[in-house]
Design an enzyme around this catalytic site. Structure first.
Site, PDB file in Angstrom:
ATOM      1  N   ALA A  20      44.083  38.746  38.073  1.00 49.30           N
ATOM      2  CA  ALA A  20      45.304  39.569  38.063  1.00 49.30           C
ATOM      3  C   ALA A  20      45.510  40.236  39.424  1.00 49.30           C
ATOM      4  O   ALA A  20      45.263  39.617  40.453  1.00 49.30           O
ATOM      5  CB  ALA A  20      45.254  40.563  36.909  1.00 49.30           C
ATOM      6  N   SER A  21      45.878  41.500  39.414  1.00 50.72           N
ATOM      7  CA  SER A  21      46.261  42.143  40.675  1.00 50.72           C
ATOM      8  C   SER A  21      45.114  42.310  41.654  1.00 50.72           C
ATOM      9  O   SER A  21      45.331  42.601  42.820  1.00 50.72           O
ATOM     10  CB  SER A  21      46.878  43.505  40.381  1.00 50.72           C
ATOM     11  N   THR A  22      43.877  42.165  41.189  1.00 47.56           N
ATOM     12  CA  THR A  22      42.765  42.269  42.135  1.00 47.56           C
ATOM     13  C   THR A  22      42.783  41.088  43.105  1.00 47.56           C
ATOM     14  O   THR A  22      42.066  41.087  44.092  1.00 47.56           O
ATOM     15  CB  THR A  22      41.407  42.302  41.404  1.00 47.56           C
TER      16      THR A  22
END
Lengths: 636, 381
Positions: free
Chosen positions: A318-320
């Protein structure tokens, strides 16, 4: 007279013939003796020795496993057993009755004992009970005069002092299975255990040591007459792991009840300070032998307690993943640090809408703001311009989609898609929309928590290649500094300025009190501040209808459909030392669930550092303090 | 008919004692001593339970042997048939009311000791056959009908012993009798016929063998077929012998024997133990001693001036030889396992007594070698 002389002559003739015959037969006996005792002597000598000499293997003591400070994590416990030699008892039943008054013997144990006595010869010791307590041992010893034929024997059994807390890293030992037999007779020793997972498996040979042997003379019934020679084996080597046991236990406690993984890594050396996967299991149970019910409950648990999620759990980052995309875009030059994009809440591509997590958009954002607010539209834009293959190449360089090379069995590769991969694996062309999904770490992208930790460590240390490792040393052989793989530092070749930008952006995520997505998890202690990036991985598709009517809240969904909560981070922000990856399966939002965990862990790690745990200490008192009592864990 | 044998004017008791072949007695004692040493070793360096009892038996046996030696040979001849009939009667009693031991009906319990009539028969049969052939001229021996009586003499006890069942003793009886037939001058071709007939009868005889006897023969043919079962004894015996090598493992150092791999080491397999501890040297040494005993027996037999004495000598010597040969050939795996002890050495009173009685007769033959007896029993002057 004359007749008798004739008879005498005949008798003499016949008797001589008879004597001749007898001589021939006697000679035959000598010939046979020569054949057996001279010609075949060596063969029969060997057979006679095989008859009488038994080689008995002596199992070596398995090496201990200690943490980075030398605290034992896996040790051997003395296992006291009570045995009976029936020929030394006056009356076996009576002796068992007397023993039953001293220690408890279940009817099943008694039955097993009686069966053992009947099946074996009277001089063979039969085990009555194992794992006796100290109380029971002393009671038997005190009553020894009344218990002829009863004696106590001490064996070794593996003991994992912290059970589930270290289960996935250490692994466990268990009885050798048929297909693991290599012909090494040691493995065939009754009760012998070998490492089946984790460090116990990787370092099994070293931990095992080498077997000794005892040559004994036995008689035709198998009774040992005497020992002819004895060769003590080599005890197993001690293995030190890089784990900080105290930190490991704190994390384990913090994750209680969750299906989660936390990896803490030293960004300078690659030492894994903690690797926790919950729920865990009790490795001692494997050593003892699992009951069917125990096994079934482990296997059917939806939270997969047997799997080490840190290396074998694959999750969308995801956003990582956005740091990877940003670095790839900066490297390709499609943007500069100050390039702005406008976020209206979505972009359109080929007739489809790609939504930002913030329905009404972020407005104008630059790279730093994009990371801090985790603006999806910004990353759709730069991913589209950079292209999937460049993003993938950067991901691989940072440690995603490739094996990290950690010294544990069963590490998964994860998946970083490329155009070529899609053609090969799915036989389909790549769509640009998929690049957009990948740009926010969704779609095909899958990573393990360990990979995320390594990626974060690479960012935190400014782009120095590290290989995560769990083995600190084997048998006190401290790795030669020059040959220490952890110190052979090689640059990843990523622009330092870009790295700096990413580090600052990640700091904004936590420390920008206005827009940072993880601002509530800020570390307030001066000098311990952390940087990081939240991630919330969707595991289901959100339909247009649902989006228009309002996305269903996680807590209203069944557990299996809830989002994964992720957080990667490092601390202290001014001089990074620790990198962390947190994944809580179906835990909800990265900022609300994963970030607080990361904060707690990084604070604990830095506090432990400040009280002097960075130096290898020999002070026992301090060590005791380091392991942490339950009380100190609760305070955190 | 004859003079009182004990008061033979020719020889007084003192003269007879002097006349005894003392060197032969010494040889027997030597063999017995070896036996005692082996029994001492078999008991792990203990006189009990075997060596001391065996020694007592041997002493009694030697006294009986010397007593027999002093009794006039004519007395033995006179009562030969009587002994035979008594022994045969005892065999019948065993058949009807004997004690069963080791799966066979062999002995009568007589308070102090157990009497095995089949053992006595080994002596009685020799005596009565010798007496029968003593009275036969060369021409009569040549007549087939003349052989019917002695054949019956053999057949009756053999059948009874075989029924016990005791194949070993039966064979011993038949073969020792054969030696008397042979030396008495029975025509060679008759032995040929007997031999052929025996071979022909074997398949039939096989049917009458007991299961364990069949097993022994089959095991002998292929001992490795059942190494832990019936072949075990012979395999372990060969291992013990072979591992002894040329010089052996040393007195009381035999591993096969002392660790109990070797069964029955104090009785039937005692030769194995000796050969394990003293090697081929010990084995050949013992055979040489036996050979010497046989040579002297043979010499004493030939020297007799009466046919009865000579035939008794041939019968006794052959019996002794058969004991030695069958036992040693058996433990070395040359012939099937037959329960025959090693003479003068194996633990056991019955065989020892039989042998010493036999040697007593042989010594009597020697002491009375110059007594001449007429064909019909009278003195031939």
């Amino acid at each position: 007279m004359h007749r008798d002389t004739e008879r005498h002559k005949l008798f003499t003739r016949r008797a001589l013939m008879l004597a001749g015959g007898k001589s021939v037969l006697m000679t035959a006996l000598i010939g046979r003796m020569y054949y057996l005792q001279v010609i075949e002597a060596d063969r029969y000598r060997t057979l006679a020795d095989e008859n009488r000499i038994n080689l008995r293997l002596l199992a070596p003591r398995r090496g201990r496993i200690v943490d980075r400070f030398g605290l034992p994590v896996a040790d051997n416990q003395q296992n006291y057993r009570v045995l009976l030699i029936s020929e030394n008892t006056r009356d076996t039943e009576y002796t068992l009755d007397v023993l039953a008054q001293i220690i408890s013997i279940s009817p099943a144990e008694r039955r097993r004992t009686i069966r053992g006595i009947k099946r074996n010869r009277s001089f063979v010791p039969v085990t009555i009970r194992e794992n006796l307590g100290w109380q029971e041992v002393s009671r038997i010893e005190v009553n020894a005069p009344d218990l002829p034929g009863i004696f106590i024997d001490v064996g070794q059994s593996r003991s994992y002092l912290y059970g589930a807390d270290t289960a996935h890293v250490l692994g466990y030992v268990a009885a050798v299975s048929a297909k693991e037999l290599t012909g090494d007779p040691l493995l065939e020793l009754p009760g012998f255990r070998i490492g089946k997972a984790g460090i116990e498996k990787i370092h099994d040979k070293a931990l095992r040591g080498s077997s000794g042997s005892s040559q004994v003379e036995v008689n035709a019934f198998g009774r040992v007459i005497r020992e002819l020679s004895r060769n003590e084996g080599q005890p197993g080597a001690e293995v030190a792991v890089t784990l900080d046991l105290g930190l490991q236990r704190i994390i384990s406690k913090r994750l209680e009840g969750k299906s989660a993984s936390v990896v803490v890594i030293d960004v300078r050396t690659g030492d894994i300070l903690s690797m926790v996967s919950t729920p865990g299991y009790d490795p001692n149970a494997f050593n003892r032998g699992l009951k069917t019910a125990e096994w079934k409950s482990l296997i059917s648990n939806p939270m997969s307690p047997l799997i080490n999620k840190s290396i074998a759990g694959r999750y969308p980052p995801a956003s990582t993943f956005k740091m990877v995309v940003l670095l790839a875009a900066l490297e390709k030059g499609v943007i500069t640090p100050s390039t702005n994009f406008f976020c209206s809440g979505h972009i359109e591509l080929g007739g489809s809408k790609f939504h930002c997590w913030k329905k009404h958009g972020h407005g104008m954002v630059d790279s730093k703001m994009a990371i801090a607010q985790s603006c999806d539209v910004y990353f759709y834009e730069i991913a589209k311009r950079t292209g999937i293959d460049r993003i993938s190449a950067m991901a691989n360089r940072l440690g995603l989609g490739v094996k990290t090379g950690i010294d544990l069995p069963g590490e998964k590769t994860g998946l970083i898609p490329t155009k070529k991969w899609k053609r090969g694996a799915l036989d389909q062309p790549w769509h640009q929309g998929e690049t957009l999904h990948a740009g926010i770490g969704q779609g095909y992208v899958l990573t393990t928590p360990l990979q995320l930790a390594v990626m974060t460590a690479h960012i935190a240390n400014g782009g120095v290649a590290i290989t995560p490792r769990l083995t600190k040393f084997v048998n006190k052989q401290v790795a030669d500094k020059k040959n220490d793989p952890a110190l052979l530092q090689k640059s990843l070749g990523i622009n330092k300025a870009h790295m700096k930008l990413v580090q600052e952006s990640m700091s904004e995520v936590v420390n920008n009190l206005v827009i940072g997505t993880a601002k509530r998890s800020r570390i307030k202690e001066l000098g311990m501040e952390m940087a990081g990036k939240t991630g919330t991985a969707q595991v289901r598709r959100i339909s247009k209808v649902e989006r228009d009517g309002g996305v269903v809240k996680n807590k209203d969904l069944p557990w299996k459909e809830r989002d994964h909560a992720l957080f990667v981070g490092f601390a202290p922000v001014h001089d990074p030392r620790y990198a962390i990856a947190v994944v809580v399966e179906h835990g909800g939002g990265g900022s609300t669930v994963a970030a607080p965990i990361a904060r707690d862990v990084l604070v604990a790690a830095q506090r432990r550092n400040s009280i002097g745990t960075s130096a290898d200490t020999n002070d026992t008192n301090q060590r005791q303090h380091l392991v942490g009592t339950n009380k100190t864990i609760e305070i955190l | 008919m004859s003079r009182n044998a004990l008061n033979t004017p020719d020889l007084t008791v003192g003269q007879k004692l002097l006349n005894i072949h003392w060197l032969f007695v010494v040889l027997l004692c030597l063999a017995a001593s070896i036996g005692l040493a082996m029994l001492y070793s078999a008991a792990n360096g203990n006189l009990n339970p075997w060596a001391s009892r065996q020694f007592a038996r041997f002493c009694v046996g030697v006294i009986v042997m010397l007593a027999i030696a002093l009794i006039n040979i004519q007395i033995w001849m006179r009562y030969a048939y009587l002994f035979y009939l008594i022994t045969l009667g005892l065999l019948v009693i065993v058949e009807v009311a004997g004690n069963v031991g080791m799966g066979a009906q062999r002995w009568l319990s007589l308070g102090y000791f157990n009497l095995q009539p089949s053992e006595l028969m080994k002596i009685s049969l020799v005596l009565s056959l010798a007496r029968y052939f003593h009275g036969a001229s060369i021409d009569e021996v040549g007549r087939p009908t003349y052989l019917i009586v002695p054949l019956l003499m053999i057949a009756l006890p053999s059948a009874l012993v075989l029924r016990q069942p005791d194949l070993g003793t039966t064979l011993l009886l038949v073969m020792a009798s054969g030696a008397i037939f042979f030396t008495a001058g029975v025509r060679m071709w008759k032995f040929g016929v007997f031999f052929v007939a025996t071979i022909g009868a074997m398949p039939v005889a096989w049917q009458f063998l007991h299961e364990y006897q069949k097993l022994r023969v089959l095991t002998f043919l292929n001992p490795e077929s059942d190494p832990l079962g019936s072949g075990y004894h012979i395999i372990q015996s060969k291992i013990a012998l072979g591992s002894g090598g040329v010089f052996g493992k040393g007195f009381m150092q035999g591993t096969q024997g002392h660790l109990r791999f070797l069964p029955e080491m104090q009785t039937d397999f005692i030769f194995t133990m000796l050969a394990e501890e003293f090697g081929m040297m010990g084995g050949v040494g013992l055979l040489a001693l036996y050979g010497l005993i046989l040579v002297y027996s043979f010499a004493m037999t030939l020297r007799s001036r009466n046919q009865f004495g000579r035939l008794v000598g041939a019968g006794i010597t052959t019996t002794f030889f058969l004991y030695v040969f069958i036992n040693i050939a058996m433990v070395m795996g040359l012939i099937p396992v037959v329960g025959v002890p090693l003479p003068l050495i194996s633990y056991g009173g019955t065989a020892m007594m039989t042998l010493l009685i036999g040697f007593g007769l042989l010594l009597s033959v020697w002491v009375h070698r110059d007594v001449m007896i007429g064909r019909l029993g009278g003195d031939e002057v």
